[in-house]
Design an enzyme around this catalytic site. Structure first.
Site, PDB file in Angstrom:
ATOM      1  N   ASP A  51       0.815  -1.230   0.000  1.00 19.10           N
ATOM      2  CA  ASP A  51       0.000   0.000   0.000  1.00 19.10           C
ATOM      3  C   ASP A  51       0.843   1.272   0.000  1.00 19.10           C
ATOM      4  O   ASP A  51       0.601   2.187  -0.784  1.00 19.10           O
ATOM      5  CB  ASP A  51      -1.065   0.009   1.118  1.00 19.10           C
ATOM      6  CG  ASP A  51      -0.534   0.018   2.532  1.00 19.10           C
ATOM      7  OD1 ASP A  51       0.667  -0.262   2.738  1.00 19.10           O
ATOM      8  OD2 ASP A  51      -1.334   0.309   3.460  1.00 19.10           O
ATOM      9  N   GLU A 174      -3.951   8.681  12.002  1.00 23.87           N
ATOM     10  CA  GLU A 174      -2.994   7.662  12.484  1.00 23.87           C
ATOM     11  C   GLU A 174      -1.554   8.105  12.190  1.00 23.87           C
ATOM     12  O   GLU A 174      -0.676   7.964  13.025  1.00 23.87           O
ATOM     13  CB  GLU A 174      -3.300   6.301  11.849  1.00 23.87           C
ATOM     14  CG  GLU A 174      -2.350   5.236  12.353  1.00 23.87           C
ATOM     15  CD  GLU A 174      -2.924   3.834  12.418  1.00 23.87           C
ATOM     16  OE1 GLU A 174      -4.153   3.670  12.312  1.00 23.87           O
ATOM     17  OE2 GLU A 174      -2.129   2.897  12.586  1.00 23.87           O
ATOM     18  N   ASP A 186      -5.646  -0.086   5.689  1.00 24.07           N
ATOM     19  CA  ASP A 186      -6.517  -0.448   6.813  1.00 24.07           C
ATOM     20  C   ASP A 186      -7.766   0.432   6.860  1.00 24.07           C
ATOM     21  O   ASP A 186      -8.885  -0.052   7.007  1.00 24.07           O
ATOM     22  CB  ASP A 186      -5.751  -0.322   8.137  1.00 24.07           C
ATOM     23  CG  ASP A 186      -4.474  -1.141   8.128  1.00 24.07           C
ATOM     24  OD1 ASP A 186      -4.331  -2.000   7.246  1.00 24.07           O
ATOM     25  OD2 ASP A 186      -3.616  -0.893   8.992  1.00 24.07           O
TER      26      ASP A 186
HETATM   27  C1  GLA Z   1      -0.122  -2.381   8.473  1.00 26.01           C
HETATM   28  C2  GLA Z   1      -0.283  -0.961   7.936  1.00 26.01           C
HETATM   29  C3  GLA Z   1      -0.883  -0.972   6.526  1.00 26.01           C
HETATM   30  C4  GLA Z   1      -0.110  -1.917   5.606  1.00 26.01           C
HETATM   31  C5  GLA Z   1       0.113  -3.274   6.270  1.00 26.01           C
HETATM   32  C6  GLA Z   1       1.023  -4.177   5.478  1.00 26.01           C
HETATM   33  O1  GLA Z   1      -1.370  -2.961   8.660  1.00 26.01           O
HETATM   34  O2  GLA Z   1      -1.119  -0.226   8.798  1.00 26.01           O
HETATM   35  O3  GLA Z   1      -0.920   0.331   6.011  1.00 26.01           O
HETATM   36  O4  GLA Z   1       1.123  -1.339   5.232  1.00 26.01           O
HETATM   37  O5  GLA Z   1       0.661  -3.149   7.578  1.00 26.01           O
HETATM   38  O6  GLA Z   1       0.480  -4.474   4.237  1.00 26.01           O
END
Ligand code: GLA
Length: 395
Positions: A51, A174, A186
């Site tokens: 991401d 966040e 997320d």
């Molecule tokens: C965490 C981060 C996300 C993403 C994942 C790995 O959940 O919050 O933004 O980078 O790790 O894919």
């Protein structure tokens, strides 16, 4: 207004949950909540760490979620009680400061702080929060909390954001308030979910495409129960290694790096940075392939794509902990397994298995038995389905 809101699916469990929250609300604040909101956790089915490299992710917003029951206040004070943590936070909307050493409070406080920066009018409230997303286990309990909080403030304020905008503002909260340099995965999953569906998310243009996983396949979460140690510092290091790779190879993000260019210019990168780039480029390309394989119930492709993702996470990206290796062996040895891999940021927490639907019970029993015997720790293993994104609801 309230009657136009959706209602959650009322089961024995959800009714008991609502009753427990209402009782807690009465105990903490007297009286009854007026507003309810929920937001789901997520499991990524393919696309670890893609991401923040602006690539692709196949994500499933899941049927484990965070609920908030709230009542409006006129004095600009927010009091929020967490049933999971048995702790209360209190702050004034005109003076939101970081809470030292309390992550969950900063996830909560960051949202109103950012919404106000956007010029949105907020009202105070009393609120009780309860989550069935296991905390700190790689299923995005923090984003579920942030997006449920944003939804309550929408309802209290009488204005509404698009799900995309809400996700972006919660990510900003966040990043800026909780100090976690996460990507958009997320919060996007928590805001854009649809019943029964997985989503292919394009992390550059933030568009999503709906994927229907074949009915003969179940998605099963397997929790190693091992906490995600070191994940904060290691996560930031992975991110900066990727940025270094992109900048040395002259692309804006690793999303723009063709595999052939990486192969021919690999020597310009340090060994570690080259491995990180290789993982991201391959992992992002696997997203579309797995989406297709899950729709078509193409079991050979599911097995090989998941195996390649896990091998890359272990050998190239180095986010696999010993507990995850043990869980992987247990999942792969269980009846009905089609493919298995890491979930979330890695470094412990939950993993995900794709399982022949008819053998889900036998798969679960086998993983619980073998993982318990190998580690002396009983894992949590449960199937999930796709869930709707953040929303207010009525009782
Ligand atoms: C965490 C981060 C996300 C993403 C994942 C790995 O959940 O919050 O933004 O980078 O790790 O894919």
């Amino acid at each position: 207004m309230l009657s136009t809101l959706p209602s959650v699916e009322w089961t024995v469990d959800s009714l008991a949950r609502a009753r427990r929250m209402a009782e807690e609300f009465h105990r903490e604040f007297r009286g009854e909540p007026e507003l309810w909101a929920r937001a789901p956790g997520r499991v990524d089915l393919m696309g670890s760490h893609t991401d923040y490299n602006l690539g692709f992710v196949l994500t499933l917003p899941i049927s484990k979620d965070t609920w908030i029951a709230a009542r409006h206040r006129d004095d600009g004070i927010v009091r929020l009680h967490s049933l999971n943590l048995e702790a209360t936070d209190q702050f004034r909307l005109d003076q939101i400061n970081r809470a030292a050493g309390s992550k969950w409070r900063n996830y909560v406080r960051g949202v109103p702080a950012i919404l106000q920066q956007e010029g949105l009018k907020l009202n105070g409230c009393d609120a009780v929060v309860h989550s069935t997303v296991p905390l700190e286990s790689g299923l995005s309990s923090s984003a579920a909390l942030e997006c449920a909080v944003a939804t309550i403030f929408e309802e209290l304020g009488g204005w509404h954001l698009s799900p995309q905008r809400k996700a972006q503002l919660c990510q900003k909260a966040e990043n800026q308030f909780a100090g976690v340099s996460c990507g958009i995965l997320d919060q996007y999953s928590a805001c854009l979910g649809l019943d029964g569906c997985a989503l292919v998310l394009d992390c550059r243009d933030l568009s999503t495409r709906t994927i229907h996983v074949a009915e003969s396949i179940r998605i099963v979460i397997c929790n190693t129960m091992s906490p995600r140690r070191l994940s904060g510092g290691e996560y930031a290091r992975r991110r900066s290694e990727c940025e270094q790779g992109a900048s040395l190879l002259g692309v804006n993000a690793l999303r723009d790096l063709p595999p052939s260019v990486l192969a021919s210019r690999r020597k310009e990168l340090s060994e570690v940075v080259a491995r990180r780039c290789e993982f991201i480029v391959d992992e992002s390309a696997r997203v579309e392939l797995l989406a297709q394989a899950l729709s078509d119930d193409d079991r050979a492709s599911i097995a090989s794509l998941c195996a390649a993702s896990f091998a890359g996470a272990r050998d190239l990206y180095e986010i696999v902990s010993p507990a995850m290796e043990t869980m992987m062996k247990c999942m792969l040895a269980a009846p009905g397994i089609l493919g298995a891999r890491q979930a979330g940021a890695g470094f412990g927490g939950c993993m995900v298995a794709l399982v022949d639907a008819a053998q889900t019970g036998a798969f679960r029993a086998s993983v619980i038995d073998s993982y318990s015997r190998s580690t002396q720790t009983a894992p949590e293993v449960w199937p999930v389905v796709g869930a709707r994104g953040a929303e207010a609801f009525h009782l």
